[in-house]
Design an enzyme around this catalytic site. Structure first.
Site, PDB file in Angstrom:
ATOM      1  N   CYS A   1      -0.124   3.756   2.625  1.00 56.89           N
ATOM      2  CA  CYS A   1       0.511   3.323   3.955  1.00 56.89           C
ATOM      3  C   CYS A   1       1.748   3.735   4.286  1.00 56.89           C
ATOM      4  O   CYS A   1       2.335   4.048   5.352  1.00 56.89           O
ATOM      5  CB  CYS A   1       0.305   1.605   4.270  1.00 56.89           C
TER       6      CYS A   1
ATOM      7  N   CYS B   1       0.882  -1.240  -0.002  1.00 54.90           N
ATOM      8  CA  CYS B   1      -0.063  -0.268   0.102  1.00 54.90           C
ATOM      9  C   CYS B   1       0.910   1.335   0.041  1.00 54.90           C
ATOM     10  O   CYS B   1       1.399   1.618   0.963  1.00 54.90           O
ATOM     11  CB  CYS B   1      -0.839  -0.209   1.110  1.00 54.90           C
TER      12      CYS B   1
END
Length: 181
Positions: A109, A106
């Site tokens: 993230c 991600c």
């Protein structure tokens, strides 16, 4: 006559020794070395590293006596939580807990990780910070209805109190945290 230097306070800098200096508030490790009488010795900085380490030597030392001082950042890490540690670390915590739900693939993230690390340092002792890899612990993510990552959830007294979805600014997370301290 030799003396042992047991404590040393050295300013830490992030650029160069001539830049503005801030005092060390982090862990200071010192390798003790015998020196000639400290009153008659002059210590010189002989090398400086960007990590904040200094190498000091005394002009009057004849047999290689020296002091090596290495300053390190306080080790405040955002530790991972798994299915096995969830209850004890998050739900049974006496402090409020910030949990970041993330995955290694991600991109957003990875953008929010440094912010979570900063928050862990700033609120150390007031707030516990953990991270849950949703690929490794999907049951926790399912239990709390995590459909998008990154998601940050604040827990207090074992209950979910607030959630923030997406890579948000630090100020947004601080506002959420302050409500529960």
């Amino acid at each position: 006559m030799a003396a042992v230097l047991e404590t040393l306070t050295v300013p830490r800098t992030t650029v160069s020794p001539s830049a503005s200096l801030t005092p060390i508030t982090s862990h200071l490790s010192l390798r003790r070395t015998f020196l000639p009488d400290i009153r008659s010795s002059k210590l010189n900085i002989t090398s400086f590293r960007s990590s904040g380490s200094l190498r000091l030597t005394s002009k009057s030392v004849r047999r290689g006596g020296r002091i090596v001082c290495e300053a390190q950042e306080a080790a405040v890490q955002v530790l991972p939580v798994t299915d096995g540690t969830w209850q004890s670390l998050v739900l049974d915590s006496e402090l409020p807990v910030l949990v970041e739900f993330w995955a290694p693939w991600c991109g957003p993230c990875r953008m929010i990780h440094p912010i979570i690390d900063e928050l862990a340092k700033e609120y150390n002792g007031k707030l516990s910070c953990y991270k849950v890899n949703t690929d490794e612990s999907p049951s926790i993510a399912t239990k709390y209805g995590i459909r998008s990552i990154p998601t940050v959830i604040i827990f207090k007294g074992g209950e979910k109190k607030d959630a923030v979805i997406g890579a948000v600014p630090k100020t947004t997370l601080c506002t959420c945290i302050e409500k529960f301290l």
